[in-house]
Scaffold this active site. Structure first.
Site, PDB file in Angstrom:
ATOM      1  N   ASN A 254       0.801  -1.221   0.000  1.00 11.94           N
ATOM      2  CA  ASN A 254       0.000   0.000   0.000  1.00 11.94           C
ATOM      3  C   ASN A 254       0.837   1.276   0.000  1.00 11.94           C
ATOM      4  O   ASN A 254       0.425   2.287  -0.564  1.00 11.94           O
ATOM      5  CB  ASN A 254      -0.905  -0.006   1.244  1.00 11.94           C
ATOM      6  CG  ASN A 254      -1.412   1.376   1.593  1.00 11.94           C
ATOM      7  OD1 ASN A 254      -2.291   1.922   0.943  1.00 11.94           O
ATOM      8  ND2 ASN A 254      -0.825   1.963   2.648  1.00 11.94           N
TER       9      ASN A 254
ATOM     10  N   TYR B 182       5.694   9.350 -10.378  1.00 19.32           N
ATOM     11  CA  TYR B 182       4.593   8.582  -9.796  1.00 19.32           C
ATOM     12  C   TYR B 182       3.897   7.739 -10.866  1.00 19.32           C
ATOM     13  O   TYR B 182       3.615   6.550 -10.649  1.00 19.32           O
ATOM     14  CB  TYR B 182       3.603   9.539  -9.139  1.00 19.32           C
ATOM     15  CG  TYR B 182       2.491   8.872  -8.372  1.00 19.32           C
ATOM     16  CD1 TYR B 182       2.756   8.147  -7.218  1.00 19.32           C
ATOM     17  CD2 TYR B 182       1.163   8.982  -8.791  1.00 19.32           C
ATOM     18  CE1 TYR B 182       1.725   7.540  -6.504  1.00 19.32           C
ATOM     19  CE2 TYR B 182       0.133   8.392  -8.087  1.00 19.32           C
ATOM     20  CZ  TYR B 182       0.422   7.668  -6.940  1.00 19.32           C
ATOM     21  OH  TYR B 182      -0.599   7.066  -6.237  1.00 19.32           O
TER      22      TYR B 182
ATOM     23  N   LYS C 261       3.805   3.548 -10.805  1.00 18.57           N
ATOM     24  CA  LYS C 261       2.545   2.800 -10.742  1.00 18.57           C
ATOM     25  C   LYS C 261       2.292   2.006 -12.028  1.00 18.57           C
ATOM     26  O   LYS C 261       1.733   0.898 -11.982  1.00 18.57           O
ATOM     27  CB  LYS C 261       1.387   3.761 -10.466  1.00 18.57           C
ATOM     28  CG  LYS C 261       1.416   4.360  -9.068  1.00 18.57           C
ATOM     29  CD  LYS C 261       1.385   3.296  -7.986  1.00 18.57           C
ATOM     30  CE  LYS C 261       1.275   3.909  -6.600  1.00 18.57           C
ATOM     31  NZ  LYS C 261       1.228   2.889  -5.520  1.00 18.57           N
TER      32      LYS C 261
ATOM     33  N   THR D 260      -6.432  11.658   1.728  1.00 20.96           N
ATOM     34  CA  THR D 260      -5.255  11.257   2.494  1.00 20.96           C
ATOM     35  C   THR D 260      -4.240  12.393   2.529  1.00 20.96           C
ATOM     36  O   THR D 260      -4.416  13.433   1.905  1.00 20.96           O
ATOM     37  CB  THR D 260      -4.586  10.028   1.859  1.00 20.96           C
ATOM     38  OG1 THR D 260      -4.174  10.380   0.521  1.00 20.96           O
ATOM     39  CG2 THR D 260      -5.547   8.851   1.794  1.00 20.96           C
TER      40      THR D 260
END
Length: 243
Positions: free
Chosen positions: A79, A146, A150, A183
């Site tokens: 995660n 990023y 991913k 978040t």
């Protein structure tokens, strides 16, 4: 006992996953750079910086050896992630680029490999869930590192799935994009300048309009998926919002 190994349990989805899994009697090993507020007999906190990739294999194997005798299943949830560095290529710090790839891609690859190796031949259920992102499936200006990490995680997961599906007792592995969640990462995105991230105003609007999912809600959906037969039926590369 069902054993869960979860990275990034200091905040956000990772913290919520750990708390909710503990409520239903599971054993949770949490990996994070900092402490959290969980106090539970079934929770084991491992202080570990995932960018220090040389430590990961031994850590994973030690945990699995320790927990094997009481395990009825093992689940790894990769995660942890970082959005840094935000900015245009040519202007971002090269050390932050290297750390981004280490946390978002290299660490999950190494942990997945160590997990599979340590449990090779065991007949109990073995599951791996990668927490991916829509940014791995669509390019965003200012998020090159990023996006690359991913996207690599998705392709890695597909390759490992091919390998594991050919084994009699292979692990089931999926990569799930969980959607846009409220978040600390989203907070950091909203602090970006328009020159660093041209879509920053859109992400500010997501927050002001209440369009962000809560970590608690997302964790609940992820756990429901992992604990159901659907986990073995979903596409290897999936989006939680479509399940």
């Amino acid at each position: 006992m069902h054993i869960y190994l979860v990275t990034g349990t200091t905040s956000g989805i990772g913290l919520e996953l750990a708390k909710q899994l503990l409520k239903t009697g599971n054993i949770v090993y949490g990996f994070a750079r900092r402490e959290n507020d969980i106090e539970h007999d079934n929770y084991h906190h491992i202080l570990l910086d995932l960018s220090e990739t040389l430590k990961l294999t031994d850590t994973m194997k030690t945990i699995i050896q320790h927990a094997t005798n009481e395990a009825t299943s093992f689940t790894l949830i990769n995660n942890a992630g970082t959005i840094d560095p935000i900015g245009m290529v040519g202007e971002i710090d090269s050390e932050l680029v290297a750390k981004s790839i280490a946390v978002n891609l290299t660490a999950p690859m190494i942990l997945t490999g160590a997990f599979i190796n340590a449990l090779e031949g065991q007949t109990i259920p073995k599951k791996v869930m990668q927490i991916s992102s829509g940014a791995g499936r669509k390019p965003y200006e200012g998020w090159s590192s990023y996006c690359a990490g991913k996207a690599g995680l998705d392709r890695f997961t597909e390759a490992v799935n091919v390998e594991e599906s050919k084994k009699q007792y292979g692990a089931r592995i999926v990569s799930i994009a969980p959607g846009i969640i409220d978040t600390n990462m989203q907070g950091k995105i909203r602090q970006s300048t328009e020159s660093e991230f041209p879509l920053v105003d859109r992400f500010k609007e997501y927050k002001s309009a209440g369009d962000l999912s809560s970590p608690s809600e997302v964790a609940e959906k992820l756990i429901k998926l992992m604990e159901s037969d659907q986990f073995y039926k979903v596409e290897v590369i999936s989006d939680l919002r479509n399940l």
